[in-house]
Design an enzyme around this catalytic site. Structure first.
Site, PDB file in Angstrom:
ATOM      1  N   SER A 103       1.385  32.812  10.896  1.00 16.62           N
ATOM      2  CA  SER A 103       2.588  32.069  11.270  1.00 16.62           C
ATOM      3  C   SER A 103       3.546  32.048  10.081  1.00 16.62           C
ATOM      4  O   SER A 103       3.111  32.189   8.919  1.00 16.62           O
ATOM      5  CB  SER A 103       2.174  30.635  11.625  1.00 16.62           C
ATOM      6  N   TYR A 112      -2.492  22.637  10.346  1.00 12.70           N
ATOM      7  CA  TYR A 112      -2.275  23.887  11.094  1.00 12.70           C
ATOM      8  C   TYR A 112      -1.735  24.966  10.148  1.00 12.70           C
ATOM      9  O   TYR A 112      -2.227  26.101  10.135  1.00 12.70           O
ATOM     10  CB  TYR A 112      -1.311  23.627  12.251  1.00 12.70           C
TER      11      TYR A 112
HETATM   12  N1  LIG Z   1       4.424  29.831  19.613  1.00 11.55           N
HETATM   13  C1  LIG Z   1       4.829  29.700  18.359  1.00 11.55           C
HETATM   14  O1  LIG Z   1       5.874  29.131  18.065  1.00 11.55           O
HETATM   15  C2  LIG Z   1       3.996  30.287  17.236  1.00 11.55           C
HETATM   16  C3  LIG Z   1       4.558  30.374  15.957  1.00 11.55           C
HETATM   17  C4  LIG Z   1       3.819  30.903  14.921  1.00 11.55           C
HETATM   18  C5  LIG Z   1       2.536  31.345  15.150  1.00 11.55           C
HETATM   19  N2  LIG Z   1       1.986  31.255  16.387  1.00 11.55           N
HETATM   20  C6  LIG Z   1       0.610  31.721  16.568  1.00 11.55           C
HETATM   21  O2  LIG Z   1       0.583  32.718  17.576  1.00 11.55           O
HETATM   22  C7  LIG Z   1      -0.616  32.610  18.343  1.00 11.55           C
HETATM   23  C8  LIG Z   1      -0.285  32.454  19.799  1.00 11.55           C
HETATM   24  O3  LIG Z   1       0.568  31.346  19.960  1.00 11.55           O
HETATM   25  P1  LIG Z   1       1.019  30.836  21.402  1.00 11.55           P
HETATM   26  O4  LIG Z   1       2.145  29.898  21.192  1.00 11.55           O
HETATM   27  O5  LIG Z   1       1.151  31.981  22.304  1.00 11.55           O
HETATM   28  O6  LIG Z   1      -0.272  29.991  21.809  1.00 11.55           O
HETATM   29  P2  LIG Z   1      -0.482  29.086  23.092  1.00 11.55           P
HETATM   30  O7  LIG Z   1       0.668  29.219  24.033  1.00 11.55           O
HETATM   31  O8  LIG Z   1      -0.817  27.731  22.588  1.00 11.55           O
HETATM   32  O9  LIG Z   1      -1.757  29.798  23.719  1.00 11.55           O
HETATM   33  C9  LIG Z   1      -2.959  29.897  23.009  1.00 11.55           C
HETATM   34  C10 LIG Z   1      -4.095  30.075  24.004  1.00 11.55           C
HETATM   35  O10 LIG Z   1      -5.325  29.934  23.294  1.00 11.55           O
HETATM   36  C11 LIG Z   1      -6.161  29.044  24.025  1.00 11.55           C
HETATM   37  N3  LIG Z   1      -7.112  28.332  23.207  1.00 11.55           N
HETATM   38  C12 LIG Z   1      -6.866  27.284  22.370  1.00 11.55           C
HETATM   39  N4  LIG Z   1      -8.011  26.796  21.890  1.00 11.55           N
HETATM   40  C13 LIG Z   1      -9.009  27.553  22.424  1.00 11.55           C
HETATM   41  C14 LIG Z   1     -10.411  27.518  22.314  1.00 11.55           C
HETATM   42  N5  LIG Z   1     -11.053  26.574  21.595  1.00 11.55           N
HETATM   43  N6  LIG Z   1     -11.143  28.445  22.968  1.00 11.55           N
HETATM   44  C15 LIG Z   1     -10.528  29.383  23.740  1.00 11.55           C
HETATM   45  N7  LIG Z   1      -9.200  29.447  23.903  1.00 11.55           N
HETATM   46  C16 LIG Z   1      -8.445  28.539  23.252  1.00 11.55           C
HETATM   47  C17 LIG Z   1      -5.158  28.051  24.591  1.00 11.55           C
HETATM   48  O11 LIG Z   1      -5.766  27.250  25.585  1.00 11.55           O
HETATM   49  P3  LIG Z   1      -5.300  25.670  25.663  1.00 11.55           P
HETATM   50  O12 LIG Z   1      -3.874  25.707  26.084  1.00 11.55           O
HETATM   51  O13 LIG Z   1      -6.189  25.080  26.679  1.00 11.55           O
HETATM   52  O14 LIG Z   1      -5.468  25.100  24.292  1.00 11.55           O
HETATM   53  C18 LIG Z   1      -4.066  28.979  25.093  1.00 11.55           C
HETATM   54  O15 LIG Z   1      -4.378  29.508  26.351  1.00 11.55           O
HETATM   55  C19 LIG Z   1      -1.370  31.419  17.758  1.00 11.55           C
HETATM   56  O16 LIG Z   1      -2.310  31.893  16.817  1.00 11.55           O
HETATM   57  C20 LIG Z   1      -0.309  30.615  17.059  1.00 11.55           C
HETATM   58  O17 LIG Z   1      -0.827  29.871  15.984  1.00 11.55           O
HETATM   59  C21 LIG Z   1       2.690  30.737  17.427  1.00 11.55           C
END
Ligand SMILES: NC(=O)c1ccc[n+]([C@@H]2O[C@H](COP(=O)([O-])OP(=O)(O)OC[C@H]3O[C@@H](n4cnc5c(N)ncnc54)[C@H](OP(=O)(O)O)[C@@H]3O)[C@@H](O)[C@H]2O)c1
Length: 269
Positions: free
Chosen positions: A147, A160
């Site tokens: 991130s 985080y």
């Molecule tokens: N979106 C942003 O702004 C952003 C910015 C910087 C970095 N990132 C990184 O990019 C990646 C993807 O982000 P995103 O926003 O697409 O994520 P997201 O929308 O929160 O989706 C993540 C998925 O992972 C699942 N998950 C969480 N905990 C889990 C567990 N214990 N076992 C199995 N599955 C699990 C979530 O399920 P639940 O919903 O049930 O938890 C969700 O389906 C992450 O690593 C995040 O840190 C995102």
């Protein structure tokens, strides 16, 4: 050779994507499927994951396995081992994360420990398990989602951001250790990206516009393109320039305060 053939021969025949039920994980599943790789999709949410698996099967014609498991539990690795028996995972996308937003002392210890389990321990175990097999085969790719918050302290996501620094440093170190081995490693450092997970954190975006929101589709496309080219990558030209320039020009203390003031506007009362 066409892009999809090169990608498939370097990173096929199967990819494993965690956190695939929505957000960037779903987008990784779509784009990797379109490149012709079969997929093992992993998430904690069964119904949403089944839908994504069905969609990717239909649109790409690849084989898709959906594995429901909780990455915060140590046993998840055994579940994945069972479900990938006889399957060659040539690409690992460690994408799932637990990203609660809030002031450090207003978050429970349980929440903080869950972040370590899902965001650090699980990626480490995934890389250990599937990366070792790639190394033995002298072929493969690993993408670790870090991130923009990984490069300096960030108020409201202190734990985080620290877990994302772990992913950044792990991936960059492995990139160097594995250079020339046939296994490519990339840390991806998106800024705020319009995913369901991000929207559920309810940021007051109207109060601040420090950097533009990324969209999942180009973010994931850039990640797939940059694998094998660089140790880490910030998707989105404006995000990349903003972060890189700010880090070069501002003293670290100012950088932490600047990012923190944006977070206060987004999440403060
Ligand atoms: N979106 C942003 O702004 C952003 C910015 C910087 C970095 N990132 C990184 O990019 C990646 C993807 O982000 P995103 O926003 O697409 O994520 P997201 O929308 O929160 O989706 C993540 C998925 O992972 C699942 N998950 C969480 N905990 C889990 C567990 N214990 N076992 C199995 N599955 C699990 C979530 O399920 P639940 O919903 O049930 O938890 C969700 O389906 C992450 O690593 C995040 O840190 C995102």
């Amino acid at each position: 050779m066409a892009l999809s053939q090169t990608f498939k021969s370097k990173y096929g025949p199967w990819a494993l994507v965690t956190g695939a039920a929505w957000g960037m994980g779903t987008e990784f599943a779509r784009q990797i499927g379109a490149l012709g790789l079969n997929l093992v999709l992993v998430d904690i949410k069964a119904a949403e994951l089944a839908q994504v698996a069905e969609e990717v099967r239909k649109t790409s014609g690849v084989e898709v396995k959906a594995v429901v498991t909780d990455l915060s539990r140590l046993e998840f690795i055994e579940t994945l081992r069972r479900n990938t028996e006889g399957i060659e995972i040539g690409l690992l996308v460690s994408n799932a994360a637990y990203p609660p937003v809030g002031l450090f002392f207003e978050q429970s210890l349980e929440d903080k420990l869950r972040m370590i389990e899902v965001n650090c321990r699980a990626p480490l175990m995934l890389v250990h398990e599937f990366g070792a097999k790639m190394l033995a085969r002298k072929r493969g790719g690993i993408i670790m989602m870090s991130s923009g918050s990984a490069t300096q302290g960030v108020a409201y996501v202190a734990s985080y951001a620290a877990t994302k620094a772990y992913n950044l440093i792990l991936a960059e170190s492995l990139w160097d250790e594995l250079r020339g081995s046939g296994v490519d490693v990339l840390a991806v450092m998106p800024g705020a990206t319009r995913t369901t997970g991000f929207e559920l954190s309810k940021p007051h975006l109207e109060r601040s516009t420090l950097a533009p929101l990324n969209e999942p589709k180009p973010t994931v496309a850039e990640a797939l393109k940059m694998l094998g080219r660089t140790p880490s990558w910030i998707p989105g030209r404006r995000n990349r320039w903003t972060l890189t320039l700010a880090q070069r020009l501002l003293p670290r203390k100012q950088m932490i305060k600047l990012v923190g003031s944006n977070m206060r506007q987004w999440y403060g009362k």
